[in-house]
Design a protein around this motif. Structure first.
Motif, short mmCIF file in Angstrom:
data_model
loop_
_atom_site.label_atom_id
_atom_site.label_comp_id
_atom_site.label_asym_id
_atom_site.label_seq_id
_atom_site.Cartn_x
_atom_site.Cartn_y
_atom_site.Cartn_z
N VAL A 76 38.03 45.09 42.56
CA VAL A 76 36.92 44.21 42.15
C VAL A 76 35.84 45.06 41.49
N TYR A 79 29.16 43.24 39.86
CA TYR A 79 28.22 42.53 38.98
C TYR A 79 26.91 43.31 39.00
N LYS A 148 29.59 42.45 44.58
CA LYS A 148 30.98 42.11 44.35
C LYS A 148 31.10 40.59 44.29
N THR A 150 33.28 37.46 42.61
CA THR A 150 34.54 37.10 41.97
C THR A 150 34.62 35.59 41.80
N HIS A 152 37.22 33.66 42.46
CA HIS A 152 37.84 33.03 43.62
C HIS A 152 36.90 33.01 44.81
N TYR A 159 42.89 34.06 46.13
CA TYR A 159 42.99 34.84 44.90
C TYR A 159 44.30 34.59 44.17
N THR A 336 41.32 40.71 37.60
CA THR A 336 40.75 40.88 38.95
C THR A 336 39.81 39.73 39.30
N LEU A 337 39.48 38.88 38.33
CA LEU A 337 38.57 37.74 38.50
C LEU A 337 37.17 38.18 38.88
N SER A 338 36.79 39.40 38.47
CA SER A 338 35.45 39.92 38.72
C SER A 338 34.48 39.31 37.70
#
Length: 379
Positions: A76, A79, A148, A150, A152, A159, A336-338
């Motif tokens: 991850v 941000y 962190k 994400t 999800h 995830y 990673t959906l970050s």
């Protein structure tokens, strides 16, 4: 040398990715600039398919319960708030001005576009500058915030399931981009129609879908090695490693460990990978500058050299501040959906599109003509 195996694995991973970058045409000025001008979407389609492939690999590994066993647990990325905007702004202007990002800049050197050496020197200097101004950036509030976050996590869904949906969505994006691609409709896309299938594989550019699947697979393989595929991080690791070797370590790389050596090997490996691909493809040729760049942006060699040099500096500063480059904050990060890299990449893409269109405002025909010529020399 201690940890030599990690250095070698980084070199191998970088070389494989360098081959893919060269064969899909991602190192070409006309492809990168054409994407930012929204006139040639091949690199965009390639990136979408790479994201889709890595997302599906991670997602299916999670759903079927072998992610931990195969070490396919995506990292991850944080941000960082305003840092993404500041870094993305610098990165977008530099990318549109020179038509490359950190990885493709290095790969161009391997393919014989030696003016990019000025860009590599700029990247190194930019990292050194960043190491010296980092405390000031923290003090004024640009750096320091890290969370962190994400997709999800925000949506409260598993995830694996969302990663698979994400992968399918990016396949749809790639197909939609292919349908809309102006380069195809205007006959500007390199098709190699006169080559046999074997010659297309060896000499011609590879299809964006095949290249994207290979890129996504290499990204997942890097994760399985316990590492993260990002070329701005690789450049940082290389500079940090060299600084330790000469006895003047930079503050942002306090020690050399397995990860530092792997990432240093990653960025170094791109050069022989692109070189091997260019030799096999019979496209290796010393070119002082790609034709489109020469005609459309800076007609004098010394101006081009200076522009490439400063583009390297601002690419490094943008990537260091914003948390990644086109590979690290887009190709490798989106699966990673970050959320952080999404903010970074959205900023530099928007700024890059605006900058490229300002550069070529009123000169579309010159770019189109130069692009046709550059296709002949595989710029």
């Amino acid at each position: 040398m201690e940890h030599i195996d990690h250095l070698l694995m980084g070199l191998l991973t970088g070389a494989l990715f360098g081959i893919v970058l060269h064969k899909v045409g991602a190192i070409r000025y006309s492809r990168v600039e054409g994407m930012l001008l929204l006139r040639d979407l091949k690199i965009m389609k390639f990136a979408f398919m790479g994201i889709a492939t890595a997302s599906l690999i991670y997602g299916l590994a999670d759903i079927f319960g072998f992610a931990e066993q195969a070490n396919l647990i995506p990292r991850v990325m944080p941000y960082m708030g305003i840092a993404h905007v500041v870094g993305g702004f610098l990165f977008g202007i530099a990318m549109a001005s020179a038509g490359f990002c950190p990885g493709t800049c290095v790969a161009r050197v391997g393919a014989g576009k030696f003016i990019s050496i000025a860009g590599v020197i700029g990247l190194i200097l930019g990292i050194i500058i960043y190491a010296n101004i980092q405390p000031m950036l923290v003090e004024v509030g640009i750096l320091g915030s890290k969370e962190k976050i994400t997709l999800h996590g925000v949506l409260g869904v598993p995830y694996g399931a969302l990663a698979v949906v994400w992968g399918v969505l990016f396949i749809i994006f790639a197909l939609l981009a292919d349908w809309l691609d102006p380069a195809r409709k205007m006959g500007l896309d390199r098709t190699d129609e006169n080559l046999s299938l074997t010659e297309k594989v060896i000499k011609g550019e590879w299809h964006w879908a095949v290249s994207g699947v290979l890129a996504g697979s290499i990204i997942a393989w890097a994760t399985a090695q316990g590492e993260y595929l990002g070329f701005s991080g690789g450049a940082l690791a290389f500079v940090g490693w060299m600084s330790h070797l000469i006895g003047y370590p930079i503050s942002i790389v306090p020690k050399v460990n397995e990860t530092i050596l792997w990432h240093a090997g990653l960025i170094m490996g791109v050069i022989p990978g692109a070189f091997l691909s260019a030799i096999i493809s019979r496209t290796f040729k010393f070119d002082p500058v790609p034709p489109a760049f020469a005609k459309g942006v800076a007609p004098f060699p010394w101006v081009r050299m200076i522009l490439v040099f400063f583009a390297g500096i601002f690419l490094a500063l943008g990537a260091m501040i914003g948390g990644g480059c086109t590979t690290g904050a887009f190709l490798s990060a989106y699966p990673t959906l970050s959320v952080g890299p999404m903010a970074m990449s959205a900023t530099y893409f928007a700024v890059g599109v605006l900058t490229a269109n300002l550069i070529y405002f009123g000169r579309w025909s010159r770019f189109i003509q130069a692009k046709k010529e550059s296709d002949q020399v595989y710029d």
